[in-house]
Design a protein around this motif. Structure first.
Motif, mmCIF file in Angstrom:
data_model
loop_
_atom_site.group_PDB
_atom_site.id
_atom_site.type_symbol
_atom_site.label_atom_id
_atom_site.label_comp_id
_atom_site.label_asym_id
_atom_site.label_seq_id
_atom_site.Cartn_x
_atom_site.Cartn_y
_atom_site.Cartn_z
ATOM 1 N N THR A 47 -14.242 8.321 -1.669
ATOM 2 C CA THR A 47 -13.265 7.249 -1.470
ATOM 3 C C THR A 47 -12.194 7.551 -0.424
ATOM 4 O OG1 THR A 47 -11.902 8.086 -3.314
ATOM 5 C CG2 THR A 47 -13.560 6.417 -3.832
ATOM 6 N N LEU B 263 -11.133 2.079 -3.105
ATOM 7 C CA LEU B 263 -9.903 2.797 -3.440
ATOM 8 C C LEU B 263 -9.521 2.592 -4.912
ATOM 9 C CD1 LEU B 263 -7.587 2.223 -0.350
ATOM 10 C CD2 LEU B 263 -8.587 4.365 -1.132
ATOM 11 N N ARG C 189 -9.200 5.662 -7.591
ATOM 12 C CA ARG C 189 -7.954 6.037 -8.253
ATOM 13 C C ARG C 189 -8.131 6.059 -9.776
ATOM 14 N NH1 ARG C 189 -6.800 8.612 -4.263
ATOM 15 N NH2 ARG C 189 -8.911 7.982 -3.803
ATOM 16 N N TYR D 88 0.838 -1.204 0.000
ATOM 17 C CA TYR D 88 0.000 0.000 0.000
ATOM 18 C C TYR D 88 0.872 1.252 0.000
ATOM 19 C CZ TYR D 88 -2.959 3.693 1.926
ATOM 20 O OH TYR D 88 -3.602 4.885 2.152
ATOM 21 N N SER E 157 0.876 4.139 -2.759
ATOM 22 C CA SER E 157 0.557 5.489 -2.298
ATOM 23 C C SER E 157 1.678 6.465 -2.647
ATOM 24 C CB SER E 157 0.312 5.468 -0.789
ATOM 25 O OG SER E 157 -0.009 6.746 -0.309
ATOM 26 N N TYR F 17 -8.546 2.514 5.907
ATOM 27 C CA TYR F 17 -7.994 1.265 5.382
ATOM 28 C C TYR F 17 -6.719 0.864 6.110
ATOM 29 C CZ TYR F 17 -6.581 -2.095 1.701
ATOM 30 O OH TYR F 17 -6.239 -3.213 1.001
ATOM 31 N N GLN G 200 -9.763 5.313 2.285
ATOM 32 C CA GLN G 200 -8.302 5.336 2.330
ATOM 33 C C GLN G 200 -7.803 5.592 3.746
ATOM 34 O OE1 GLN G 200 -6.432 7.630 -0.747
ATOM 35 N NE2 GLN G 200 -4.540 7.899 0.399
#
Length: 419
Positions: free
Chosen positions: A135, A93, A97, A30, A34, A142, A139
């Protein structure tokens, strides 16, 4: 040689305690995704502010674009929080994106074909805000699903640190690209970066559980109202939300107006604008790493208040010292502004999610993201005042207001200091 038995019983301090969450494979994936996506976001943020100001020569126009994004986030974040508590966060997510990436691609094409206009940027910002509002709570909530409770504060602070690492290289790279190839390529980079993040998310198993109401007859509206009732009953959480609200409106918009400082105050080029943003990012990384190392520190509330006070002081100082002959000094001030601002925001968010039970984190994150939707309501009057009076005095006044607010918090909110 005599050996002290205590040498064996005394626990050794982990020298890498600030990075402990990166030992988790899912969080590491992740973090990589990110990092890629946020690098592109930082590049696009600078490029967009530069583009809008270049098209209009008005700081107010930057405020309009920020307002479109913020209003959408404000009105969609609560629904996004409910969705985060009812649906798989990973899938939300991924969809978000990809959607945001497509709007970046659209603006890039408009720039490349010479058809770009400010209204298109406003519309794209509005659409991006709707997707982000729906969303971003997923995030934010999460990360606890990935790392668990023990390393939650560390992981949240590292997430903030990762975002701010990109504020070092991203703007500088954007400045170089703009000077060499114009603004369009930056938007294409964002599109591809967000697609890469979506693909990386596929390699992370779906984790966490939806709240029970998602499997019962409870409506999303009832879940949203439950979130407000929970917040009203948790006085500490409500205090943290209020304390985090005012800096978002009064102080955080300063970053949007750095192109005004670059062009009108310092009278330097695009590469120097990237350097300004990088200084903010460098300080922000230091602030985030400080918070990441506070996992076992008892007096987090005091650090929160000191960070807020420092943010107000350094922002005021930026407005006071900024001028054609003080570019280097202003860069130093920007480092400390970024450090204090990020330390405050990262620690405030981490404390909120740490004291919130897992089944409510999506909705609490949604309420927290609503405060970010209010940022443009500060950016608009700041932009209008800058057009009328110039950037340095306006930023100094808003920095002073931020400092005054945190002095009041220090004196009259012992609940915050005692966290």
């Amino acid at each position: 040689m005599a050996v002290n038995p205590e040498d064996y019983s005394r626990p050794k301090r982990d020298r890498f305690v600030a990075f402990v969450s990166l030992r988790n494979r899912n969080f590491r994936l992740y973090a990589i995704g990110s990092l890629i996506a946020t690098m592109a976001l930082q590049m696009q943020t600078l490029a967009q502010n530069y583009l809008v100001y270049d098209l209009t020569d008005q700081a107010t126009a930057i405020g309009y674009v920020s307002l479109a994004l913020g209003v959408a986030i404000l009105f969609c974040s609560l629904a996004g929080g409910v969705a985060a508590d009812r649906l798989p966060k990973r899938n939300l997510l991924m969809a978000g994106r990809l959607g945001i990436g497509l709007f970046a691609l659209f603006i890039g094409v408009m720039i490349s074909t010479g058809l770009i206009a400010v209204w298109q940027i406003v519309v794209a910002s509005l659409a991006t805000g709707i997707i982000a509002g729906f969303t971003m709570p997923a995030q934010q909530s999460y990360v606890p699903d990935l790392v668990g409770e023990k390393n939650l504060m560390n992981a949240l602070a590292l997430s903030s640190g990762i975002m701010n690492i990109t504020r070092i290289g991203g703007p500088a790279l954007a400045g170089i690209l703009i000077a060499a190839f114009d603004v369009g390529p930056v938007y294409y980079i964002k599109f591809f970066a967000y697609c890469i993040f979506a693909v990386i998310l596929l390699f992370i198993p779906i984790t966490g559980k939806a709240v029970a109401s998602a499997q019962t007859a409870n409506s999303p509206m009832k879940d949203a109202l439950d979130g407000f009732r929970y917040l009203r009953g948790e006085r500490t959480l409500l205090s943290l939300l209020i304390v985090g609200l005012l800096p978002v409106i009064l102080a955080m918009p300063y970053v949007n107006f750095l192109p005004v400082f670059q062009k009108e105050v310092f009278q330097v080029g695009e590469a120097e604008l990237g350097l300004m943003m990088s200084m903010v990012g460098g300080g922000a990384v230091a602030g985030a790493l400080l918070v990441a190392s506070l996992t076992d520190y008892k007096y987090k509330g005091r650090v929160l208040v000191i960070s807020g006070l420092g943010f107000g002081v350094t922002l005021t100082l930026l407005g006071v010292v900024a001028g054609p002959e003080t570019f280097v000094l202003s860069l130093v001030v920007l480092v400390f502004t970024g450090a204090f601002g990020t330390a405050f925001m990262a620690l405030n968010q981490a404390l909120m999610l740490t004291i919130t039970p897992p089944e409510m984190r999506g909705r609490v994150a949604g309420l927290f993201m609503m405060t970010f939707g209010l940022q443009p309501f500060g950016a608009m009057p700041i932009g209008i005042l800058i057009d009328a009076a110039g950037a340095p005095p306006v930023i100094a006044c808003f920095g002073g207001a931020t400092l005054l607010f945190f002095i009041i918090v220090t004196i009259f909110m012992p609940r915050i200091r005692g966290l």
